[in-house]
Design an enzyme around this catalytic site. Structure first.
Site, PDB file in Angstrom:
ATOM      1  N   GLY A   1       0.809  -1.218   0.000  1.00  0.00           N
ATOM      2  CA  GLY A   1       0.000   0.000   0.000  1.00  0.00           C
ATOM      3  C   GLY A   1       0.845   1.271   0.000  1.00  0.00           C
ATOM      4  N   TYR A   2       0.143   2.367   0.099  1.00  0.00           N
ATOM      5  CA  TYR A   2       0.791   3.688   0.000  1.00  0.00           C
ATOM      6  C   TYR A   2       1.878   3.867   1.066  1.00  0.00           C
ATOM      7  CZ  TYR A   2       0.972   8.836   0.488  1.00  0.00           C
ATOM      8  OH  TYR A   2       1.361  10.135   0.608  1.00  0.00           O
ATOM      9  N   ILE A   3       1.516   3.731   2.322  1.00  0.00           N
ATOM     10  CA  ILE A   3       2.495   3.992   3.386  1.00  0.00           C
ATOM     11  C   ILE A   3       3.451   2.814   3.522  1.00  0.00           C
ATOM     12  CG2 ILE A   3       2.768   4.555   5.834  1.00  0.00           C
ATOM     13  CD1 ILE A   3      -0.159   5.739   5.624  1.00  0.00           C
TER      14      ILE A   3
ATOM     15  N   ASP B   1      -0.038  -9.304   1.890  1.00  0.00           N
ATOM     16  CA  ASP B   1      -1.010  -8.351   1.322  1.00  0.00           C
ATOM     17  C   ASP B   1      -1.913  -9.114   0.369  1.00  0.00           C
ATOM     18  OD1 ASP B   1      -2.184  -6.027  -0.116  1.00  0.00           O
ATOM     19  OD2 ASP B   1      -0.537  -4.899   0.784  1.00  0.00           O
TER      20      ASP B   1
ATOM     21  N   SER C   1      -4.460   6.076  13.773  1.00  0.00           N
ATOM     22  CA  SER C   1      -4.836   7.305  13.091  1.00  0.00           C
ATOM     23  C   SER C   1      -5.259   8.358  14.096  1.00  0.00           C
ATOM     24  CB  SER C   1      -6.010   7.004  12.149  1.00  0.00           C
ATOM     25  OG  SER C   1      -6.570   8.202  11.679  1.00  0.00           O
TER      26      SER C   1
ATOM     27  N   TYR D   1     -14.761   3.564  10.997  1.00  0.00           N
ATOM     28  CA  TYR D   1     -13.323   3.409  10.732  1.00  0.00           C
ATOM     29  C   TYR D   1     -12.517   3.774  11.985  1.00  0.00           C
ATOM     30  CZ  TYR D   1      -8.612   4.669   9.209  1.00  0.00           C
ATOM     31  OH  TYR D   1      -7.255   4.782   9.117  1.00  0.00           O
TER      32      TYR D   1
ATOM     33  N   LYS E   1     -10.004   1.475  14.616  1.00  0.00           N
ATOM     34  CA  LYS E   1      -8.617   1.791  15.014  1.00  0.00           C
ATOM     35  C   LYS E   1      -8.506   1.869  16.537  1.00  0.00           C
ATOM     36  CE  LYS E   1      -6.567   1.932  11.055  1.00  0.00           C
ATOM     37  NZ  LYS E   1      -5.515   0.969  10.735  1.00  0.00           N
TER      38      LYS E   1
ATOM     39  N   ASN F   1     -11.110  10.677  -1.819  1.00  0.00           N
ATOM     40  CA  ASN F   1     -11.832  11.376  -0.748  1.00  0.00           C
ATOM     41  C   ASN F   1     -10.950  12.450  -0.144  1.00  0.00           C
ATOM     42  OD1 ASN F   1     -14.161   9.618  -0.613  1.00  0.00           O
ATOM     43  ND2 ASN F   1     -12.752   8.067   0.181  1.00  0.00           N
TER      44      ASN F   1
ATOM     45  N   LEU G   1      -7.876  15.301   0.339  1.00  0.00           N
ATOM     46  CA  LEU G   1      -7.560  16.531  -0.377  1.00  0.00           C
ATOM     47  C   LEU G   1      -6.378  16.387  -1.344  1.00  0.00           C
ATOM     48  CD1 LEU G   1      -8.016  19.568  -0.774  1.00  0.00           C
ATOM     49  CD2 LEU G   1      -6.489  19.959   1.172  1.00  0.00           C
TER      50      LEU G   1
HETATM   51  P1  NAD Z   1      -3.469   1.478   1.547  1.00  0.00           P
HETATM   52  O1  NAD Z   1      -4.874   1.081   1.261  1.00  0.00           O
HETATM   53  O2  NAD Z   1      -2.670   2.058   0.454  1.00  0.00           O
HETATM   54  O3  NAD Z   1      -2.667   0.224   2.149  1.00  0.00           O
HETATM   55  C1  NAD Z   1      -3.289  -0.797   2.892  1.00  0.00           C
HETATM   56  C2  NAD Z   1      -2.775  -2.119   2.379  1.00  0.00           C
HETATM   57  O4  NAD Z   1      -3.450  -3.178   3.074  1.00  0.00           O
HETATM   58  C3  NAD Z   1      -3.053  -2.319   0.883  1.00  0.00           C
HETATM   59  O5  NAD Z   1      -1.916  -2.810   0.239  1.00  0.00           O
HETATM   60  C4  NAD Z   1      -4.182  -3.344   0.870  1.00  0.00           C
HETATM   61  O6  NAD Z   1      -4.178  -4.141  -0.304  1.00  0.00           O
HETATM   62  C5  NAD Z   1      -3.876  -4.139   2.128  1.00  0.00           C
HETATM   63  N1  NAD Z   1      -5.055  -4.813   2.654  1.00  0.00           N
HETATM   64  C6  NAD Z   1      -6.288  -4.306   2.831  1.00  0.00           C
HETATM   65  N2  NAD Z   1      -7.108  -5.251   3.323  1.00  0.00           N
HETATM   66  C7  NAD Z   1      -6.361  -6.375   3.462  1.00  0.00           C
HETATM   67  C8  NAD Z   1      -6.646  -7.686   3.921  1.00  0.00           C
HETATM   68  N3  NAD Z   1      -7.874  -8.028   4.322  1.00  0.00           N
HETATM   69  N4  NAD Z   1      -5.648  -8.593   3.914  1.00  0.00           N
HETATM   70  C9  NAD Z   1      -4.396  -8.274   3.502  1.00  0.00           C
HETATM   71  N5  NAD Z   1      -4.084  -7.048   3.053  1.00  0.00           N
HETATM   72  C10 NAD Z   1      -5.051  -6.106   3.045  1.00  0.00           C
HETATM   73  O7  NAD Z   1      -3.528   2.457   2.810  1.00  0.00           O
HETATM   74  P2  NAD Z   1      -2.369   3.327   3.447  1.00  0.00           P
HETATM   75  O8  NAD Z   1      -2.715   4.756   3.244  1.00  0.00           O
HETATM   76  O9  NAD Z   1      -1.045   2.837   3.065  1.00  0.00           O
HETATM   77  O10 NAD Z   1      -2.652   3.012   4.978  1.00  0.00           O
HETATM   78  C11 NAD Z   1      -1.939   2.010   5.688  1.00  0.00           C
HETATM   79  C12 NAD Z   1      -2.503   1.949   7.101  1.00  0.00           C
HETATM   80  O11 NAD Z   1      -2.406   3.234   7.710  1.00  0.00           O
HETATM   81  C13 NAD Z   1      -3.976   1.557   7.169  1.00  0.00           C
HETATM   82  O12 NAD Z   1      -4.155   0.688   8.273  1.00  0.00           O
HETATM   83  C14 NAD Z   1      -4.676   2.862   7.402  1.00  0.00           C
HETATM   84  O13 NAD Z   1      -5.876   2.705   8.107  1.00  0.00           O
HETATM   85  C15 NAD Z   1      -3.656   3.624   8.233  1.00  0.00           C
HETATM   86  N6  NAD Z   1      -3.782   5.081   8.106  1.00  0.00           N
HETATM   87  C16 NAD Z   1      -3.750   5.676   6.888  1.00  0.00           C
HETATM   88  C17 NAD Z   1      -3.925   7.064   6.776  1.00  0.00           C
HETATM   89  C18 NAD Z   1      -3.933   7.747   5.436  1.00  0.00           C
HETATM   90  O14 NAD Z   1      -4.433   8.867   5.350  1.00  0.00           O
HETATM   91  N7  NAD Z   1      -3.383   7.169   4.369  1.00  0.00           N
HETATM   92  C19 NAD Z   1      -4.124   7.839   7.938  1.00  0.00           C
HETATM   93  C20 NAD Z   1      -4.122   7.203   9.170  1.00  0.00           C
HETATM   94  C21 NAD Z   1      -3.955   5.821   9.256  1.00  0.00           C
HETATM   95  N1  UDP Z   2     -11.158  18.918   1.477  1.00  0.00           N
HETATM   96  C1  UDP Z   2     -11.659  19.745   0.491  1.00  0.00           C
HETATM   97  N2  UDP Z   2     -11.962  19.200  -0.729  1.00  0.00           N
HETATM   98  C2  UDP Z   2     -11.784  17.879  -1.010  1.00  0.00           C
HETATM   99  C3  UDP Z   2     -11.259  17.033   0.006  1.00  0.00           C
HETATM  100  C4  UDP Z   2     -10.964  17.590   1.252  1.00  0.00           C
HETATM  101  O1  UDP Z   2     -11.836  20.945   0.710  1.00  0.00           O
HETATM  102  O2  UDP Z   2     -12.098  17.443  -2.128  1.00  0.00           O
HETATM  103  C5  UDP Z   2     -10.798  19.495   2.784  1.00  0.00           C
HETATM  104  C6  UDP Z   2     -11.510  18.882   3.975  1.00  0.00           C
HETATM  105  O3  UDP Z   2     -12.739  19.549   4.205  1.00  0.00           O
HETATM  106  C7  UDP Z   2     -10.489  19.101   5.094  1.00  0.00           C
HETATM  107  C8  UDP Z   2      -9.139  19.007   4.381  1.00  0.00           C
HETATM  108  O4  UDP Z   2      -9.419  19.231   2.990  1.00  0.00           O
HETATM  109  O5  UDP Z   2     -10.600  20.419   5.623  1.00  0.00           O
HETATM  110  C9  UDP Z   2      -8.463  17.648   4.516  1.00  0.00           C
HETATM  111  O6  UDP Z   2      -9.390  16.628   4.144  1.00  0.00           O
HETATM  112  P1  UDP Z   2      -8.947  15.109   4.053  1.00  0.00           P
HETATM  113  O7  UDP Z   2     -10.175  14.306   3.700  1.00  0.00           O
HETATM  114  O8  UDP Z   2      -7.759  14.989   3.178  1.00  0.00           O
HETATM  115  O9  UDP Z   2      -8.457  14.758   5.534  1.00  0.00           O
HETATM  116  P2  UDP Z   2      -9.294  14.620   6.910  1.00  0.00           P
HETATM  117  O10 UDP Z   2     -10.438  15.591   6.865  1.00  0.00           O
HETATM  118  O11 UDP Z   2      -9.751  13.211   6.960  1.00  0.00           O
HETATM  119  O12 UDP Z   2      -8.315  14.973   7.969  1.00  0.00           O
END
Ligand code: NAD
Ligand code: UDP
Length: 339
Positions: free
Chosen positions: A10-12, A31, A124, A148, A152, A197, A199
């Site tokens: 995934g992303y992170i 994954d 988160s 969600y 967490k 979803n 920004l």
């Molecule tokens: P992402 O969706 O890019 O990565 C999540 C990974 O988990 C993906 O590779 C996906 O394929 C895998 N996955 C999902 N369901 C699965 C399952 N049932 N079995 C095995 N693999 C599975 O998301 P991300 O942005 O990299 O986030 C990673 C973690 O960080 C997540 O737990 C997310 O909740 C948490 N997080 C993300 C954000 C954010 O804004 N990106 C913020 C706070 C917390």
């Molecule tokens: N936001 C926005 N337009 C969009 C998506 C998000 O104006 O299309 C705003 C949202 O209202 C918030 C900020 O951008 O003030 C960050 O939103 P995001 O969904 O990225 O993060 P979160 O609100 O979950 O912290």
């Protein structure tokens, strides 16, 4: 160290793999590619010139997870796998609880079977819910406002109880604020499946011409310019926090929740201006009504991360937008295999 990385594609996770491999750790990714692409792992292999073990399976499959963990016999686990769309969590709550909560319990049971006692968990800032005060510190009450966030918070509680009950166990719950940006190579980045979803990926898709315009959700908040204020953390800094966290977990027992943010709020308008500097053109925006459930401001207290992990964010909003733009402009369709 041998590090078992759930959700590593995934992303992170993919950004963290780059740093784990560069630091000489051995990794095994678990994954099911529910929200990611195997191409991300290929790119990480190319960037690091290192091998990555892979088990393609679902964390809800307790047997598969136990087999994978016991076979790899890790020194530490990083648990990124999970579902993260706030809106979807309200329409599919059981899927979210099964994946994020039961999946975490399956992982802890698998770690017990393998005798692994160290875990870094992707939590988160959403666990805090409405701000009683700012910045959010780790002692702020936990009161998530959507399924969600509740998954967490529950997973945090379960990991905390497991750490208490397991002699020598060490858990770090990293509470991410708003991860954005990409690796400086532009080879890996965030690749949302549907309409973003969040920004930053939405702005990136407007900049590259995939979306017509950005809707700014409200300009009448009590902030510097009326638009919502968030603590954007570069995913590269966030990855570094994970490396610091497994080092910490190797020398400390117990369970600690630690914020990962910059401590600084950036408004929507400020982020758009920074992105315009990065991509070199004016981005079409419109002011729309507030998004239900949004708060005016959210940003982190960062003292605990500095004191316990010796970590702090170093990359500013211009670097975040520049790396995002490099990734988006050179990979306009993301990894290109999920459209
Ligand atoms: P992402 O969706 O890019 O990565 C999540 C990974 O988990 C993906 O590779 C996906 O394929 C895998 N996955 C999902 N369901 C699965 C399952 N049932 N079995 C095995 N693999 C599975 O998301 P991300 O942005 O990299 O986030 C990673 C973690 O960080 C997540 O737990 C997310 O909740 C948490 N997080 C993300 C954000 C954010 O804004 N990106 C913020 C706070 C917390
Ligand atoms: N936001 C926005 N337009 C969009 C998506 C998000 O104006 O299309 C705003 C949202 O209202 C918030 C900020 O951008 O003030 C960050 O939103 P995001 O969904 O990225 O993060 P979160 O609100 O979950 O912290």
């Amino acid at each position: 160290m041998k590090v078992f990385v759930t959700g590593g594609a995934g992303y992170i996770g993919s950004h963290t793999l780059v740093q784990l491999l560069a630091a000489g750790h051995e990794v095994c990714v678990f994954d099911n590619f529910a929200n990611s692409s195997p191409v991300a792992l290929d790119r990480v292999r190319q960037l690091t010139n290192r091998g990555i073990g892979l088990v393609e399976a679902d964390i809800r499959d307790a047997d598969a997870l136990r087999d994978a963990v016991t076979t790899f016999a890790p020194d530490a686990v990083m648990h990124f796998a999970g579902l993260k769309a706030v809106g979807e969590s309200s329409s599919l709550p059981l899927l979210y609880y099964q994946t994020n909560v039961s999946g975490t319990m399956n992982l802890l049971a698998a770690m017990d079977a393998a005798g692994c006692k160290r875990i870094v968990f992707s939590s988160s800032a959403t666990v805090y819910g409405e701000a009683h005060y700012l910045p959010f510190d780790e002692d702020h009450p936990i009161a998530p406002t959507n399924p969600y966030g509740r998954t967490k918070a529950m997973a945090e509680g379960i990991i905390g109880d497991w750490a208490k009950a397991t002699a020598g166990a060490s858990a770090v719950l990293l509470r991410y604020f708003n991860p954005v940006g990409a690796h400086e190579s532009g080879r890996i980045g965030e690749d949302p499946r549907d309409i973003p979803n969040n920004l930053m990926p939405f702005v990136a898709q407007v900049a590259v011409g995939r979306r017509d315009r950005l809707s700014i959700f409200g300009d009448d908040y009590d902030t510097r310019d009326g638009t919502g204020e968030r603590d954007y953390i570069n995913v590269v800094d966030l990855a570094a926090a994970h490396l610091a966290a497994i080092e910490y977990a190797s020398r400390a027992a117990g369970c600690e929740a630690i914020n990962v943010g910059t401590g600084r709020g950036i408004t929507v308008k400020e982020l758009v201006a920074a992105y315009e500097r990065a991509c070199g053109r004016t981005l079409p925006v419109e002011i729309a009504s507030r998004r239900p459930g949004d708060v005016a401001s959210s940003y982190a207290a960062t003292v605990k991360a500095r004191d316990l992990l010796g970590w702090n964010a170093v990359l500013d909003i211009d670097a975040m937008c520049a790396s995002s733009w490099l990734w988006q402009s050179t990979n306009p369709d993301g990894y290109g295999d999920r459209q």
